[in-house]
Design a protein around this motif. Structure first.
Motif, PDB file in Angstrom:
ATOM      1  N   GLY A  47       0.850  -1.242   0.045  1.00  0.00           N
ATOM      2  CA  GLY A  47       0.099  -0.020   0.122  1.00  0.00           C
ATOM      3  C   GLY A  47       1.007   1.514  -0.002  1.00  0.00           C
ATOM      4  N   ALA A  48       0.095   2.631  -0.007  1.00  0.00           N
ATOM      5  CA  ALA A  48       0.672   3.494  -0.113  1.00  0.00           C
ATOM      6  C   ALA A  48      -0.046   4.591   0.956  1.00  0.00           C
ATOM      7  N   LEU A  49       0.598   5.580   1.346  1.00  0.00           N
ATOM      8  CA  LEU A  49      -0.108   6.701   2.275  1.00  0.00           C
ATOM      9  C   LEU A  49      -0.230   7.874   1.202  1.00  0.00           C
ATOM     10  N   PHE A  50      -1.626   8.215   1.166  1.00  0.00           N
ATOM     11  CA  PHE A  50      -1.898   9.300   0.277  1.00  0.00           C
ATOM     12  C   PHE A  50      -2.485  10.562   1.054  1.00  0.00           C
ATOM     13  N   VAL A  51      -2.030  11.705   0.638  1.00  0.00           N
ATOM     14  CA  VAL A  51      -2.502  13.052   1.329  1.00  0.00           C
ATOM     15  C   VAL A  51      -3.092  13.870   0.180  1.00  0.00           C
ATOM     16  N   ASP A  52      -4.399  13.892   0.071  1.00  0.00           N
ATOM     17  CA  ASP A  52      -4.907  14.738  -1.320  1.00  0.00           C
ATOM     18  C   ASP A  52      -5.487  16.330  -0.538  1.00  0.00           C
ATOM     19  N   GLY A  53      -5.300  16.936  -1.348  1.00  0.00           N
ATOM     20  CA  GLY A  53      -5.941  18.476  -0.959  1.00  0.00           C
ATOM     21  C   GLY A  53      -5.160  19.233  -2.097  1.00  0.00           C
ATOM     22  N   HIS A  54      -6.050  20.321  -2.262  1.00  0.00           N
ATOM     23  CA  HIS A  54      -5.552  21.530  -3.213  1.00  0.00           C
ATOM     24  C   HIS A  54      -4.480  22.173  -2.660  1.00  0.00           C
ATOM     25  N   ASN A  65       2.274  28.320  14.196  1.00  0.00           N
ATOM     26  CA  ASN A  65       1.952  27.456  13.051  1.00  0.00           C
ATOM     27  C   ASN A  65       3.008  27.752  12.007  1.00  0.00           C
ATOM     28  N   GLU A  66       4.356  28.073  12.475  1.00  0.00           N
ATOM     29  CA  GLU A  66       5.369  28.356  11.264  1.00  0.00           C
ATOM     30  C   GLU A  66       5.214  27.088  10.211  1.00  0.00           C
ATOM     31  N   THR A  67       5.337  27.687   8.986  1.00  0.00           N
ATOM     32  CA  THR A  67       5.204  26.768   7.817  1.00  0.00           C
ATOM     33  C   THR A  67       6.360  26.123   7.726  1.00  0.00           C
ATOM     34  N   TYR A  68       6.644  24.673   7.268  1.00  0.00           N
ATOM     35  CA  TYR A  68       7.629  23.931   7.020  1.00  0.00           C
ATOM     36  C   TYR A  68       7.811  23.733   5.419  1.00  0.00           C
ATOM     37  N   ILE A  69       6.480  23.325   4.944  1.00  0.00           N
ATOM     38  CA  ILE A  69       6.196  22.789   3.710  1.00  0.00           C
ATOM     39  C   ILE A  69       4.932  23.226   3.177  1.00  0.00           C
ATOM     40  N   LYS A  70       4.810  23.784   2.002  1.00  0.00           N
ATOM     41  CA  LYS A  70       3.578  24.343   1.405  1.00  0.00           C
ATOM     42  C   LYS A  70       3.261  23.679   0.117  1.00  0.00           C
ATOM     43  N   LEU A  71       2.264  23.030  -0.201  1.00  0.00           N
ATOM     44  CA  LEU A  71       2.084  22.360  -1.360  1.00  0.00           C
ATOM     45  C   LEU A  71       0.769  23.105  -1.905  1.00  0.00           C
ATOM     46  N   ASN A  72       1.051  23.927  -3.132  1.00  0.00           N
ATOM     47  CA  ASN A  72       0.131  25.006  -3.464  1.00  0.00           C
ATOM     48  C   ASN A  72      -0.198  24.089  -4.736  1.00  0.00           C
TER      49      ASN A  72
END
Length: 176
Positions: A47-54, A65-72
């Motif tokens: 299997g795999a772990l998927f994280v879905d979102g816009h 809430n300092e950002t480390y990674i941002k996926l736009n």
């Protein structure tokens, strides 16, 4: 154990109580808090772990809430941004990446055009290698070389050239 607090509308899992997913007798995935860390594990060997979102953010809640990674993912130019102590340091683009701040690279290999703006220090050899007849190193502006320059083919210098010592081992032609 698990408790439901109706007044707070909360389902509470005590430490080390796992929420598991999978058929009876197998645990393909699990979520649990071990008293110190929240663990989300994909344990299925296929299997795999998927994280879905816009737009997906990985943040530190104890650092405002300092950002480390941002996926736009919503904009036409989808990108990934990496941060260090609240400062954006790397961004992906359709052309490649943009790096903000210093970069230390032990073995840098580039395909396509690489542009260095500002001070660039190379403490070892620079090799220009291509699969076509475009083996070129183009330098615009002032370039300082603190050692020998070994040109094993033609050297074309336009403009004024000041040479302290010129050693010529074969034929040389000078035109005025």
């Amino acid at each position: 154990s698990i408790t439901f607090d109706k007044s707070a509308n909360e389902l509470n899992f005590k430490d080390n109580v796992k929420l598991t997913f999978g058929d009876d007798g197998t645990t393909d995935s699990e979520i649990y808090f071990n008293g110190q860390h929240l663990n989300i594990r994909e344990t299925s060997p296929t299997g795999a772990l998927f994280v879905d979102g816009h737009n997906i953010f990985f943040r530190n809640p104890t650092q405002s809430n300092e950002t480390y990674i941002k996926l736009n993912g919503q904009a036409a130019d989808r990108n990934v941004e990496l941060y260090h102590q609240g400062e954006q340091r790397l961004e992906t683009t359709k052309e490649g990446i943009i790096v903000s701040g210093g970069t230390t690279t032990r073995d840098f290999k580039a395909t396509g055009v690489s542009t260095f703006v500002g001070l660039s220090t190379f403490s070892s050899n620079i090799f220009v290698e291509a699969t076509t007849d475009t083996n070129q190193l183009n330098v615009s502006g002032i370039a300082t070389f603190g050692g020998n320059i070994d040109a094993n083919a033609n050297l074309d210098v336009d403009g004024q050239t000041d040479l302290d010592v010129l050693n010529v081992s074969e034929l040389a032609t000078f035109d005025a």
